[in-house]
Scaffold this motif. Structure first.
Motif, PDB file in Angstrom:
ATOM      1  N   ARG A  17       9.459 -16.030 -19.613  1.00 14.81           N
ATOM      2  CA  ARG A  17       9.375 -17.204 -18.745  1.00 14.81           C
ATOM      3  C   ARG A  17       7.911 -17.575 -18.466  1.00 14.81           C
ATOM      4  N   PHE A  18       7.047 -17.387 -19.495  1.00 15.83           N
ATOM      5  CA  PHE A  18       5.640 -17.780 -19.452  1.00 15.83           C
ATOM      6  C   PHE A  18       4.839 -16.990 -18.417  1.00 15.83           C
ATOM      7  N   THR A  19       5.324 -15.792 -18.085  1.00 17.75           N
ATOM      8  CA  THR A  19       4.587 -14.931 -17.152  1.00 17.75           C
ATOM      9  C   THR A  19       3.612 -14.014 -17.875  1.00 17.75           C
ATOM     10  N   VAL A 417      -9.085 -15.156  -3.284  1.00 18.36           N
ATOM     11  CA  VAL A 417      -8.496 -15.579  -4.554  1.00 18.36           C
ATOM     12  C   VAL A 417      -7.331 -16.502  -4.211  1.00 18.36           C
ATOM     13  N   LEU A 418      -7.429 -17.761  -4.604  1.00 18.69           N
ATOM     14  CA  LEU A 418      -6.392 -18.751  -4.332  1.00 18.69           C
ATOM     15  C   LEU A 418      -5.619 -19.011  -5.620  1.00 18.69           C
ATOM     16  N   VAL A 419      -4.327 -18.734  -5.600  1.00 12.13           N
ATOM     17  CA  VAL A 419      -3.466 -18.929  -6.770  1.00 12.13           C
ATOM     18  C   VAL A 419      -2.612 -20.164  -6.522  1.00 12.13           C
ATOM     19  N   SER A 420      -2.729 -21.156  -7.408  1.00 10.79           N
ATOM     20  CA  SER A 420      -2.090 -22.451  -7.191  1.00 10.79           C
ATOM     21  C   SER A 420      -1.225 -22.845  -8.378  1.00 10.79           C
ATOM     22  N   HIS A 421       0.025 -23.178  -8.077  1.00  9.57           N
ATOM     23  CA  HIS A 421       0.960 -23.742  -9.055  1.00  9.57           C
ATOM     24  C   HIS A 421       1.117 -25.216  -8.728  1.00  9.57           C
ATOM     25  N   SER A 422       1.036 -26.051  -9.753  1.00  9.07           N
ATOM     26  CA  SER A 422       1.100 -27.502  -9.561  1.00  9.07           C
ATOM     27  C   SER A 422       2.264 -28.076 -10.360  1.00  9.07           C
ATOM     28  N   PRO A 423       2.873 -29.176  -9.872  1.00 12.21           N
ATOM     29  CA  PRO A 423       3.930 -29.829 -10.667  1.00 12.21           C
ATOM     30  C   PRO A 423       3.391 -30.463 -11.943  1.00 12.21           C
ATOM     31  N   GLU A 424       2.098 -30.805 -11.974  1.00 17.41           N
ATOM     32  CA  GLU A 424       1.542 -31.557 -13.098  1.00 17.41           C
ATOM     33  C   GLU A 424       1.131 -30.684 -14.278  1.00 17.41           C
ATOM     34  N   ARG A 425       0.849 -29.412 -14.044  1.00 16.19           N
ATOM     35  CA  ARG A 425       0.343 -28.581 -15.136  1.00 16.19           C
ATOM     36  C   ARG A 425       1.127 -27.274 -15.206  1.00 16.19           C
ATOM     37  N   PRO A 426       1.278 -26.725 -16.418  1.00 21.18           N
ATOM     38  CA  PRO A 426       2.002 -25.453 -16.554  1.00 21.18           C
ATOM     39  C   PRO A 426       1.188 -24.283 -16.028  1.00 21.18           C
ATOM     40  N   GLY A 427       1.888 -23.212 -15.696  1.00 18.73           N
ATOM     41  CA  GLY A 427       1.220 -21.994 -15.260  1.00 18.73           C
ATOM     42  C   GLY A 427       0.584 -22.112 -13.899  1.00 18.73           C
ATOM     43  N   GLU A 448       1.123 -21.987 -23.642  1.00 15.58           N
ATOM     44  CA  GLU A 448       1.440 -23.358 -23.236  1.00 15.58           C
ATOM     45  C   GLU A 448       2.875 -23.654 -23.661  1.00 15.58           C
ATOM     46  N   PRO A 449       3.734 -24.097 -22.753  1.00 13.57           N
ATOM     47  CA  PRO A 449       5.121 -24.400 -23.141  1.00 13.57           C
ATOM     48  C   PRO A 449       5.189 -25.524 -24.169  1.00 13.57           C
ATOM     49  N   VAL A 450       6.204 -25.464 -25.018  1.00 11.75           N
ATOM     50  CA  VAL A 450       6.362 -26.497 -26.049  1.00 11.75           C
ATOM     51  C   VAL A 450       6.988 -27.771 -25.490  1.00 11.75           C
ATOM     52  N   LEU A 451       7.373 -27.754 -24.231  1.00 13.35           N
ATOM     53  CA  LEU A 451       7.839 -28.985 -23.583  1.00 13.35           C
ATOM     54  C   LEU A 451       7.225 -29.077 -22.199  1.00 13.35           C
ATOM     55  N   VAL A 497      13.861 -25.751  -5.597  1.00 10.08           N
ATOM     56  CA  VAL A 497      13.108 -27.003  -5.518  1.00 10.08           C
ATOM     57  C   VAL A 497      11.703 -26.653  -5.054  1.00 10.08           C
ATOM     58  N   VAL A 498      10.846 -26.340  -6.019  1.00  7.44           N
ATOM     59  CA  VAL A 498       9.477 -25.935  -5.714  1.00  7.44           C
ATOM     60  C   VAL A 498       8.518 -26.855  -6.466  1.00  7.44           C
ATOM     61  N   ALA A 499       7.404 -27.162  -5.823  1.00  7.45           N
ATOM     62  CA  ALA A 499       6.428 -28.098  -6.390  1.00  7.45           C
ATOM     63  C   ALA A 499       5.535 -27.374  -7.393  1.00  7.45           C
ATOM     64  N   ALA A 500       6.146 -26.930  -8.467  1.00  6.67           N
ATOM     65  CA  ALA A 500       5.448 -26.220  -9.529  1.00  6.67           C
ATOM     66  C   ALA A 500       6.076 -26.626 -10.852  1.00  6.67           C
ATOM     67  N   HIS A 501       5.348 -26.432 -11.946  1.00  7.28           N
ATOM     68  CA  HIS A 501       5.787 -26.912 -13.248  1.00  7.28           C
ATOM     69  C   HIS A 501       6.773 -25.948 -13.922  1.00  7.28           C
TER      70      HIS A 501
END
Length: 710
Positions: A17-19, A417-427, A448-451, A497-501
């Motif tokens: 799962r891209f971890t 250390v700030l770890v940020s997940h965004s809806p716009e970018r993977p990872g 990088e995901p293929v979709l 429903v999380v604001a992450a990609h």
């Protein structure tokens, strides 16, 4: 970069799962000179390595490996004990190599277990070595002064010098069912407590949990694919049955032993332990019904305890990461439910209000406290699926993280250390700040995901249910309405429903197969408010009502074909999917039911009794919330909906008996269904081929069941 020829299901499975390749498990040294973390070598490498990011005051940051499993094991295969495999299952850890570590107070010495042995790493020098101790080893942890390593082996709590000298047992099990220094099943599975021992700040003694599993009833997990193997015996505390007996001792390195005393009959659950130089050891103990919490301070000389604070709630009380703890000036830090909000309490003062819903305490500094929180129901603007990092003190609240997303942080002194997940970018992006200014970024080697997930965040219905909607890539309005796939978890402890990609990639893949995918976080899901979460008390069935409300509300704004609606889910989501097609076949036309809890009496004490009470006292509540009772299957019996039931035969959390009983009940009621047993698979599905084919088989089933084969 992954070849575009690879399919998403294969890539999703191969990368876990891209971890894989993403940095995690950060620690910041108190002097601000080092950030320690774990990361595997690539996006398909499962073997975690221990890394250090050096942060010189006048120079460029540099990453270096301090412990590589392949080098330490000389290329030989890693061997895991049964206890270590169980420990990883509780934490849902599917990778290999170094998966966890602990450091001394100065973050100069790290200890970790690898292939059943204790290893220590000198973090400044970058050297690692094994210590000659008896194994197999679990959870090695350095003393704060770095002179000793405590660890568990064969149920005994042992201590060895950091140079490998003076190994000895401080406590050995008196019987086969007794262990020292380990978390019992429900602590690790439900209480977020994976540890069973804690060093004193002076490094001269430890608090050690003694677990006696003899009262717990035994279950047997068989492997039908290998009839020559004995079933595995598991001590499983099902709802209404006895729990393990947990006691706590102060063990001195000089051989002294003192039991910590509290009213274990009234508060049997040892939920959290905190021991720092800012005060006496702190315990959070719970009553079995979880309506009463005591925060206790321990006298380590006598073992007596005094109550620092007591909480009561008519429904239940939650456990939160990072609390209880002391401030440097000796005030109690806790998270409390007050005025319909989840607030930060320090001593006698509430430092936050209804604008925030606290999720965790991340760090307690000299002048402020770092927390993770969601916007409350009284926030100026809705922040659907977002979690942010805030600095809190008596002067107010300041948001640290920026931009829509899911953010967390680790801090020591001036370095964060700030770890940020965004809806716009993977990872995720891991940025290092000193005094609020960026100084480094920890590189990610995840694939990088293929979709790409194209998520529409919105709210649905009168209850303003948080929702995420995903349509096929290239969808045009002229294409018309789409068959719907509801894709929830939908219950306690799990937000979808999380604001992450990345969390929405699988939903996007299903959408690309021709569905409008809807993810809805109804009542019971965490973060919105205490009342939202506690609405499911005695009635988890209402989670179906919220899925229906969200579906119908969104049909006015999105191209949803309400004549073709399916639902899929795993664990609680599997339970919800089964409920949907049995209780509301007028709405849901097919379901993929993964590892469902179908008979609530077969799930564990701490989780199930929190929501449904004691089955002996409330049998009607358990019957109402079961999928397999007459009540569960009798409604709308003339509307039979296809169901694919998927379950791992090696699952020791939601045992396969849940799915077998569901299948038997459906067969008895004359309801056709499919059962997909997964040999050797636990509650996780880490095997690459299994994980990939599960997605493909689900799509095939959904299209057949909804008449979309063509």
């Amino acid at each position: 970069m992954t070849s575009q020829q690879i399919s998403f299901p294969r890539q999703h499975a191969r990368t876990m799962r891209f971890t894989l390749g993403a940095p995690r498990s950060f620690t910041v040294s108190p002097d601000g000179e080092r950030v320690i973390f774990l990361r595997s070598g690539s996006g398909t490498d499962r073997s975690g390595r221990l890394w250090v990011l050096d942060l010189p005051k006048d120079g460029s940051p540099q990453e270096r490996v301090v412990a590589d499993p392949e080098a330490l094991l000389g290329g030989s295969a890693e061997r895991l004990s049964a206890q270590e495999r169980a420990r990883r299952e509780r934490s849902r850890e599917g990778s290999s190599g170094i998966v966890d570590y602990a450091v001394d107070a100065a973050a100069e010495l790290a200890a970790f277990a690898l292939s059943g042995k204790v290893y220590v790493a000198e973090l400044r020098a970058g050297t690692a070595r094994a210590l000659p101790v008896p194994g197999p080893v679990i959870d090695p942890r350095p003393s704060p002064d770095g002179r000793h390593i405590a660890y568990v082996s064969k149920g005994a709590l042992r201590v060895v010098g950091a140079e490998g000298d003076g190994d000895r047992a401080l406590a050995e099990p008196e019987a086969e069912d007794v262990s020292y220094g380990l978390a019992e099943f429900i602590a690790a599975e439900e209480m977020q407590r994976s540890r069973g021992f804690w060093w004193s700040p002076e490094s001269d003694r430890l608090l050690v949990a003694r677990v006696d599993n003899s009262p717990v009833r035994r279950w047997w997990i068989a492997d039908p694919a290998h009839p020559d193997r004995r079933p595995a015996e598991v001590a499983y505390p099902a709802a209404g049955t006895p729990n393990a007996e947990v006691r706590l001792f102060v063990l001195g390195l000089d051989g002294t032993r003192t039991e910590v005393v509290w009213d274990r009959a009234r508060h049997p659950y040892l939920a959290q332990v905190h021991w720092s130089s800012d005060g006496a050891p702190l315990l959070l103990v719970q009553s079995r019904d979880q309506r009463s919490h005591l925060f206790l301070a321990v006298d380590t000389e006598t073992g007596s305890t005094r109550t620092v604070h007591a909480d009561e709630d008519p429904v239940w009380l939650e456990i939160f990461p990072g609390v209880p703890a002391w401030t440097p000036d000796g005030r109690l830090v806790r998270i409390a439910d007050e005025g319909g909000a989840r607030v930060l309490a320090v001593g006698d003062r509430l430092l936050t209000g209804a604008q925030l819903q606290l999720r965790a305490v991340l760090d307690i500094g000299e002048s402020d406290i770092l927390v993770a929180a969601m916007a409350g129901e009284e926030a100026a603007e809705p922040e659907i699926g977002e979690t942010h990092v805030y600095r809190v003190n008596e002067l107010g609240v300041e948001r640290v993280s920026e931009g829509a997303g899911v953010h967390s942080a680790v801090r020591a002194g001036a370095v964060t250390v700030l770890v940020s997940h965004s809806p716009e970018r993977p990872g995720a992006r891991a940025e290092v700040f000193r005094d609020g200014k960026p100084v480094a970024t920890v590189a990610s080697r995840a694939e990088e995901p293929v979709l790409s997930a194209r998520v529409h965040f919105t709210e649905g219905g009168a209850r303003r249910i948080p929702c995420a909607v995903l349509l096929p890539e290239g969808y045009k309005e002229s294409d018309g309405p789409l068959p719907v796939l509801m894709d929830p978890y939908g219950g306690p402890h799990g937000r979808r429903v999380v604001a992450a990609h990345n969390p929405h990639l699988t939903s996007q893949w299903f959408a690309n197969q021709g569905f409008a995918v809807v993810v809805a976080d109804g009542r019971g899901t965490p973060g919105r408010s205490p009342g939202w979460e506690k609405a499911v008390k005695n009635n988890m069935v209402l989670t179906v009502d919220d899925q229906v409300e969200a579906l119908h509300a969104l049909a006015d704004r999105f191209p949803l074909d309400l004549g073709k609606v399916a639902i899929r889910g795993w664990s609680f989501g599997g339970y919800l999917a089964a409920l949907a097609v049995t209780r509301r076949p007028d709405v849901f036309h097919a379901a993929v039911v993964g590892a469902p809890v179908t008979d609530q009496r077969l799930y564990d004490t701490h989780y199930t009794e929190r929501y449904l009470g004691d089955p002996a006292e409330q049998p009607e509540v358990y019957a109402h919330n079961s999928v397999i009772t007459d009540e569960g299957l009798s409604e709308a019996a003339d509307q039979v909906r296809p169901m694919m039931i998927v379950h791992g035969l090696a699952d020791d959390n939601v045992v396969v008996a849940h799915s077998l009983r569901l299948s038997s009940a459906l067969l008895s009621a004359g309801r056709p269904h499919e059962v997909l047993p997964l040999s050797g698979v636990t509650h996780m599905t880490p095997q690459e081929q299994v994980a990939e084919n599960l997605l493909l088989l689900q799509v095939d089933f959904l299209k057949r069941s909804l008449g979309l084969d063509g």
